[in-house]
Design an enzyme around this catalytic site. Structure first.
Site, short mmCIF file in Angstrom:
data_model
loop_
_atom_site.label_atom_id
_atom_site.label_comp_id
_atom_site.label_asym_id
_atom_site.label_seq_id
_atom_site.Cartn_x
_atom_site.Cartn_y
_atom_site.Cartn_z
N PHE A 217 -11.57 -8.18 13.04
CA PHE A 217 -10.45 -8.56 12.33
C PHE A 217 -10.05 -7.53 11.34
O PHE A 217 -10.80 -6.92 10.76
CB PHE A 217 -10.68 -10.04 11.48
CG PHE A 217 -9.58 -10.30 10.63
CD1 PHE A 217 -8.30 -10.81 10.91
CD2 PHE A 217 -9.78 -10.29 9.38
CE1 PHE A 217 -7.26 -11.12 10.18
CE2 PHE A 217 -8.74 -10.75 8.42
CZ PHE A 217 -7.43 -10.80 8.75
N GLN A 218 -8.72 -7.08 11.21
CA GLN A 218 -8.34 -5.92 10.37
C GLN A 218 -9.06 -4.93 10.70
O GLN A 218 -9.10 -3.80 9.84
CB GLN A 218 -8.39 -6.44 8.91
CG GLN A 218 -7.49 -7.52 8.47
CD GLN A 218 -7.10 -7.60 6.96
OE1 GLN A 218 -8.25 -7.55 6.14
NE2 GLN A 218 -6.05 -8.04 6.75
N MET B 128 24.23 9.64 2.70
CA MET B 128 24.06 10.88 3.46
C MET B 128 24.17 10.70 5.01
O MET B 128 24.74 11.42 5.70
CB MET B 128 22.39 11.43 3.30
CG MET B 128 22.42 13.00 3.92
SD MET B 128 23.77 14.08 2.74
CE MET B 128 22.65 14.84 1.39
N LYS C 208 -17.86 -1.74 5.80
CA LYS C 208 -18.12 -2.65 4.70
C LYS C 208 -19.74 -2.44 4.37
O LYS C 208 -20.49 -2.72 3.44
CB LYS C 208 -17.52 -3.76 4.92
CG LYS C 208 -17.74 -4.85 3.71
CD LYS C 208 -16.84 -6.25 4.34
CE LYS C 208 -16.95 -6.93 2.72
NZ LYS C 208 -16.67 -8.28 3.12
N GLU D 277 0.77 -1.16 -0.06
CA GLU D 277 -0.09 -0.01 -0.02
C GLU D 277 0.77 1.17 -0.08
O GLU D 277 0.48 2.40 -0.68
CB GLU D 277 -0.95 0.17 1.22
CG GLU D 277 -1.99 -1.05 1.08
CD GLU D 277 -1.72 -2.42 1.69
OE1 GLU D 277 -0.49 -2.88 1.93
OE2 GLU D 277 -2.80 -3.20 1.83
#
Lengths: 584, 186
Positions: free
Chosen positions: A114-115, A482, A164, A52
């Site tokens: 869940f999630q 760097m 959802k 993502e």
């Protein structure tokens, strides 16, 4: 006519109405209804990324190359948390991004489902605005508002969290013109009185400078045109921040190069010694100012910014002008012309004479290497061999990013995408894919360091899948360059964890992904290798083995002033004091 | 104190604005922030203060316009003049914020706070507490043979003063609402 449809259908319809052509995303349980709708239409193209974070950086690249908002679609929980880095990145660099995230059904919110993650809670401090939509009837209007907020005023990221059950339920679709957006209307026209004072300062300035930033780019191509006209007409020197490169062409005669910590000698001296500073859409970032109390001590400062909170945040403005750069420049130009196009020619001629002396220092000069490749040389050759092409450049973060900013010349806005404010390693590869999706025929090059590049290298799979012929030009010094440079200057050359002992074979890696790998380890072969990269019709991973201990100069050490630049290795002993050492 | 000893910035009720915008002087300001009454709005405002390191001395929030869907957040904050200006600019640019009023600079204002004090005591201390409550115009809203609960409205300074006086008399608990404020006049 009221239109009834499911929430999932509304999402796709709202995107269509907003003119969205591409969505970058990754499916998961909580967004499956939306993915089902995406499957059943052909107006909106979905780019499946590999992580993502890749989706949001690709959307950022897309947004910056097109001027349109980038759209991201992710699932709940980990899908949403994985875009947080990109959201902060977009907030810092003012990139319009609309993130649509799935959420567990409303009746399960708060149950540690869940999630499940508190997505609006997590993203509240790093979005311009975010919404949890609990009713399908409000979904379409919220999405329209989200696009409005993301693009109006100072652009930035927004997030719409969609449970959802809201996606499954049926509701009334609200069309774009009917969505309520008037409550957020940032001011775009600058105060005419203040603009007149700015013009007065332009007329009498003896040592002026245009200090331009990302605001010019964000204001649109017309703002860059106005800036060019203003610079040409006044004959004032112009410098830019990292974010503003391309607003004024690098080939223009008034161009000083980038300013700031790794800016050019002439740009920083001009900033230090000027008497009138015209800040056009920049925000006095700490990379620019160096030590605040030694920043351009003798100048009167005009600050044009669309965000009132930028004014007087770091540096006090003598003439603050709140407004959109394009509108303000248009008004200023009009007033200046009406008053007789006056500038102080004699003083300006003296100023340019002084500037030419600073330019003569030739601060970006470097010696060629017989044994390996100087990174500066690699970027300079890339510039020479791609000049004039329909070219877009992205970068990762670190030394290579600064060398790209120093040695590449940008002739137009929206051609340069780099993570400026947040400094997100792993930005460049996915961003290059987003740019290539927007401009399929263009030459898109990600100037990278090997360490940054590895952070999101999985996105090569995305490049292959969508035949995005992005060129990954990796300056490989087998170091976190760097970090290593700072450890050398600041921490007694104790190189704590700043090199990678187990790098992959990038050519074999390219083959494993199914694209082309090129390796080059000497300057004699470099041009041919770069030509081969450009000519190849497909993605390329170019492993450019460069000098391992090269430092990036010029450099204003932390806590120092613009006129205390280091130009080379000989000047680096004990340059950062204790107060500078705590700065980043 | 003679007029000549007025410190810069301490003159919020003076006709002259003596504050130097560059002075590193801490000022206290009362801001009224009109916001959309929607979920998360308080978290958004508080989050701004914590993220940018601004102070919150007092905070109250309630819906004030049900039809218009508006809440009023009254926040007392302190910082240098530059920080106060920055706080207002940061608040004003938030999408959910409709207006920010700095009651400290926009003219005179009325500031009130409601406080409840539980004082436990017997004998002389109990009588003294009651007597002081009368002076401060505090009401007794609960009483047992060994305790009172006083209710009082006033400026934060008055509430502080009353709490100080009650402490030796058996103050056991204080609840305060924080400041609510309105500009004076029409």
């Amino acid at each position: 006519m009221t239109r009834q449809m499911t929430g999932a259908k509304m999402v796709v319809q709202a995107l269509r109405e907003q003119g969205v052509e591409v969505v970058f995303g990754y499916p998961g349980g909580a967004v499956l209804p939306i993915y089902d709708e995406i499957f059943q239409q052909n107006d909106i193209r979905h780019i499946l990324v590999r992580h993502e974070q890749g989706a949001i950086h690709a959307a950022e690249g897309y947004a910056r190359a097109t001027g349109k908002p980038g759209v991201v679609l992710v699932t709940s929980g980990p899908g949403a948390t994985n875009v947080v880095t990109g959201i902060v990145d977009a907030l810092m660099d003012s990139i319009p991004i609309v993130v649509l995230s799935g959420q567990v059904p409303t009746f399960m919110i708060g149950s540690d489902a869940f999630q499940e993650g508190d997505t609006v809670g997590i993203t509240r401090p790093c979005t311009k605005m975010n919404w949890l939509v609990k009713e399908t009837d409000k979904l379409a209007e919220t999405i329209h508002q989200a696009f409005h907020v993301a693009t109006a005023g100072r652009p930035g990221p927004v997030l719409v969290d969609i449970p959802k059950d809201v996606q499954f339920a049926t509701g009334t679709y609200v069309e774009k013109p009917k969505a309520r957006t008037d409550h957020y209307a940032p001011r775009v026209k600058g105060d005419i009185e203040a603009i007149t004072r700015m013009v007065e300062m332009i007329e009498t300035a003896e040592r002026p400078v245009f200090y331009t930033g990302g605001g010019v780019i964000n204001s649109g191509p017309a703002a860059s045109q106005l800036l060019r006209e203003f610079v040409e007409a006044t004959g004032f020197p112009v410098t830019s921040t990292l974010m503003g490169l391309g607003a004024y062409p690098a080939s223009g005669k008034s161009w000083l190069g980038m300013l700031g910590m790794h800016g050019t000698y002439q740009a920083n001296w001009v900033m230090h010694d000027c008497d009138v500073m015209l800040n056009i859409g920049a925000r006095f970032d700490d990379r620019i100012t160096g030590r605040i109390n030694a920043f351009s001590p003798g100048s009167k400062k005009v600050h044009v910014d669309i965000d009132p909170s930028s004014i007087n945040k770091v540096i006090r403005a003598d003439v603050p002008i709140i407004g959109d750069v394009g509108h303000v420049l248009e008004d200023a130009l009009k007033i200046w012309k009406a008053r007789g196009r006056k500038v102080n020619r004699e003083a300006l001629a003296r100023w340019w004479k002084q500037i030419d002396e600073w330019r003569a220092v030739d601060c970006l000069a470097y010696k060629p290497s017989a044994t390996s490749i100087r990174p500066q040389h690699a970027v300079a050759r890339l510039e020479a061999l791609t000049k004039g092409m329909d070219r877009y450049i992205t970068t990762e973060v670190g030394q290579h990013q600064m060398w790209a900013a120093q040695y590449l010349g940008f002739e137009d806005p929206n051609r340069w995408m780099t993570s400026g404010g947040l400094g997100t390693m792993g930005y460049g590869l996915p961003a290059s894919i987003g740019v290539q999706i927007a401009h399929p025929q263009a030459l898109v090059i990600n100037v990278a360091g090997e360490a940054s590049w590895l952070m999101n290298m999985q996105e090569m799979g995305t490049a292959i899948q969508y035949r995005a012929p992005v060129k990954q030009f990796i300056l490989n010094n087998e170091r976190l360059g760097m970090v290593r440079q700072w450890q050398e200057l600041l921490h007694g050359e104790r190189y704590s964890h700043s090199w990678s002992e187990a790098l992959p074979d990038f050519v074999k890696l390219a083959e494993a992904f199914g694209c082309k790998g090129i390796r080059c380890d000497n300057e004699a072969d470099l041009d041919d290798a770069i030509r081969e990269m450009i000519a190849y019709d497909g993605p390329v991973i170019f492993d450019c083995l460069v000098e391992k201990h090269e430092n990036c100069f010029p450099m204003i050490p932390s806590g120092n002033a613009h006129n205390q630049m280091l130009l080379g290795e000989a000047e680096t002993q004990g340059v950062i004091g204790a107060s500078g050492a705590v700065l980043v | 104190m003679s007029p000549l000893q007025i410190k810069q910035g301490s003159s919020k009720h003076s006709a002259y604005d003596l504050r130097d915008p560059n002075a590193e002087l801490i000022e206290t300001h009362t801001l009224a922030v009109i916001v959309d009454n929607e979920s998360g709005v308080l978290a958004r405002v508080i989050g701004l203060f914590s993220a940018r390191g601004y102070n919150i001395d007092s905070l109250t929030v309630a819906e004030v316009d049900h039809l218009g869907h508006r809440s009023r957040i009254t926040v007392v904050t302190s910082g240098t003049p530059q920080v106060i200006i920055q706080i207002k600019a940061q608040l004003e640019r938030m999408v959910i914020v409709h207006a920010v009023h700095d009651l400290t600079v926009e003219g005179p204002s009325v500031q009130r706070e409601l406080a409840l004090f539980k004082v436990r005591g017997k004998g002389e201390a109990r009588i003294e507490a009651l007597r002081l409550a009368e002076i401060f115009r505090a009401n007794v809203v609960d009483s047992t043979l060994e305790s009172f609960v006083f209710e009082m409205t006033g400026t934060p300074e008055k509430v502080d003063a009353f709490a100080e006086l009650m402490r030796p008399l058996g103050l056991v608990e204080v609840a305060r609402t924080g400041v609510a404020a309105l500009a004076r006049g029409a």
